[in-house]
Design a protein around this motif. Structure first.
Motif, PDB file in Angstrom:
ATOM      1  N   GLU A 162     -35.594 -12.662 -12.468  1.00 19.51           N
ATOM      2  CA  GLU A 162     -34.125 -12.505 -12.496  1.00 19.51           C
ATOM      3  C   GLU A 162     -33.697 -11.471 -13.541  1.00 19.51           C
ATOM      4  N   LEU A 181     -33.401  -9.337  -6.071  1.00 19.87           N
ATOM      5  CA  LEU A 181     -34.391 -10.367  -6.386  1.00 19.87           C
ATOM      6  C   LEU A 181     -35.614 -10.299  -5.456  1.00 19.87           C
ATOM      7  N   ASN A 402     -30.356 -10.628   2.710  1.00 21.41           N
ATOM      8  CA  ASN A 402     -30.315 -11.803   1.845  1.00 21.41           C
ATOM      9  C   ASN A 402     -31.012 -11.433   0.535  1.00 21.41           C
ATOM     10  N   GLU A 403     -30.277 -11.516  -0.583  1.00 21.61           N
ATOM     11  CA  GLU A 403     -30.821 -11.067  -1.880  1.00 21.61           C
ATOM     12  C   GLU A 403     -32.021 -11.902  -2.334  1.00 21.61           C
ATOM     13  N   GLN A 404     -32.089 -13.159  -1.864  1.00 20.65           N
ATOM     14  CA  GLN A 404     -33.173 -14.048  -2.303  1.00 20.65           C
ATOM     15  C   GLN A 404     -34.493 -13.726  -1.604  1.00 20.65           C
ATOM     16  N   ASP A 405     -34.453 -13.660  -0.274  1.00 23.98           N
ATOM     17  CA  ASP A 405     -35.720 -13.488   0.447  1.00 23.98           C
ATOM     18  C   ASP A 405     -35.837 -12.145   1.171  1.00 23.98           C
TER      19      ASP A 405
END
Length: 467
Positions: A162, A181, A402-405
């Motif tokens: 992060e 990310l 999607n910023e996470q995956d």
């Protein structure tokens, strides 16, 4: 002999990736065209696969073939990152590090005036210094990437993934340039911070920045002045931009049958209507990503020319496939090419209206030298930083994810392509691409950067070399 007349002997040692070797070769050709001698060091198979150089430069570029030492888990004949799946790249780095003795012997025997090295051989600056050979870290990464990387003093400051998703505290100006990310998680996975007994990429970068006499950067002051100045401030040593190094095709090569059918297909389409899709020699979308890209292209309704890589070398067992019936349904307006394609010639064709790219810098330069707007879909390494720089300057449009995956949909692919290539809203991107031609394709400007770089190298020779 006066310094300004002196002909230099410059050795170059790029990392074993074509995205590195090609810009090194472009710089080699530009320097050789001024009458200087280049020793281009790599492995036999890589040198044999490089683009042909013009006969006029053949006597000035000496290709030094050093056999790649055998390393367990590295497949036979794997000499570049494009020959292996990503999980085997750490073994390629081990083999590259094992070239240390043969590189040292070459330098001892030939004693060049300067040595240009890449980010990977962290052991080389000390060897060059012992041999009294001045060294330049020639970064094919843009200055923004090196600044985000930081220096030795910053090593412990970012502890979690992060921490990389915001601009680091040592950047003194407002910017949005940072990893997303999912990008940083992939970078971590691929050895930025080191795995087991391997040396981390960040350690390699920092050793090079610390150990070199000067930093040469692929870039120009007109494009990223704030980042080039910051890089100099952070490292306390000269930073010399060498220009964008637009790829030059050797005109002596005849038009092949491959290009003739491609050109005929492109000729059938109106100006600025075709999407060109290619993700370089390295990036390979996952099966899920490939499916969404394909269905997004289909949904966009735009004609497309897609150079598709379904595997990374013979050791790659995860071969990806197009959705069932895709080629049949789109055969009237799309081409999927799974072999090599002449990217420069395709981008130069008038019918191409935009480039869906992984944001590798060579592809960015090639696109902008022909005024083609960019639709950006990153996969790994420095691509996330490149894309954010382009996005911040409104030169490229990031496909929403999607910023996470990192997942994205066929809808977002279709909408992004239409926005940049045909819709009113995308006019800004099309206009910006036209504006950039002067920065990315101007030969006179490129020539000035190389002359300035050579001027620096000549005035900072080791004195005992030409007493």
């Amino acid at each position: 002999m006066a310094n300004d007349e002196k002909k230099l002997h410059i050795a170059m040692f790029p990392w074993l990736a074509f995205g590195h070797m090609i810009p090194y070769l472009e710089l080699a050709k530009l320097i050789a065209s001024k009458g200087h001698l280049i020793s281009f060091i790599s492995t036999p198979r890589n040198i044999d696969r490089l683009p042909k150089i013009p006969p006029t430069l053949a006597s000035l570029i000496n290709f030094v073939k050093l056999p790649l030492p055998h390393v367990q888990n590295l497949p036979d004949n794997a000499e570049a990152t494009s020959d292996v799946p990503l999980n085997l790249v750490p073994f390629l780095k081990k083999a590259y590090d094992a070239l240390q003795d043969s590189v040292t012997r070459f330098l001892e025997d030939s004693h060049p005036d300067w040595l240009l090295y890449d980010f990977a051989p962290y052991w080389l600056p000390a060897i060059a210094r012992n041999l009294n050979i001045p060294g330049a870290f020639f970064s094919i990464f843009i200055a923004a990437s090196l600044c985000v990387c930081g220096t030795k003093a910053h090593l412990g400051e970012r502890k979690s993934p992060e921490d990389y998703t915001v601009p680091p505290p040592w950047i003194p100006f407002p910017t949005t340039v940072a990893f997303r990310l999912f990008e940083v998680l992939k970078v971590f996975e691929q050895g930025l911070t080191g795995v087991e007994d391997d040396v981390s990429d960040i350690f390699r970068f920092i050793q090079m920045l610390q150990g070199c006499d000067v930093v040469a950067v692929r870039g120009c002051m007109e494009f990223e002045p704030e980042w080039l100045r910051l890089l100099e401030d952070l490292n306390g040593k000269p930073v010399l931009p060498v220009g964008q190094l637009p790829t030059t095709a050797f005109d002596g090569e005849d038009d092949t049958d491959i290009w003739l059918w491609m050109e005929a297909w492109l000729d059938m389409h109106s100006k600025g209507s075709v999407v060109y899709v290619a993700f370089g020699s390295e990036a390979k979308p996952s099966q899920t990503e490939l499916t969404e890209i394909a269905l997004g292209l289909e949904q966009s309704g735009l004609p497309f020319f897609w150079v598709l890589r379904t595997r990374r070398g013979p050791a790659d067992t995860e071969v990806t496939e197009l959705p069932e019936g895709f080629e049949e349904r789109t055969k009237e307006r799309g081409v999927v090419c799974t072999s090599w394609a002449p990217q420069l010639k395709i981008l130069a064709h008038d019918s191409v209206g935009g480039f869906l790219t992984h944001s590798g810098w060579s592809s960015v330069v090639e696109s902008l030298q022909f005024e083609r707007p960019l639709i950006l879909l990153t996969f790994f390494a420095d691509q996330g930083i490149n894309a954010k720089v382009l996005d911040e300057k409104k030169i490229g449009y990031l496909i929403p994810r999607n910023e996470q995956d990192g997942s994205f949909t066929r809808d977002s692919v279709a909408e992004s392509l239409r926005l940049v290539i045909v819709e009113e809203e995308g006019k800004a991107y099309r206009g910006k691409a036209k504006e950039m031609k002067g920065l990315f394709g101007d030969r006179d400007s490129q020539d000035r950067y190389v002359n300035s770089f050579l001027g620096y190298l000549k005035t900072h020779l080791q004195p005992q070399k030409h007493e």
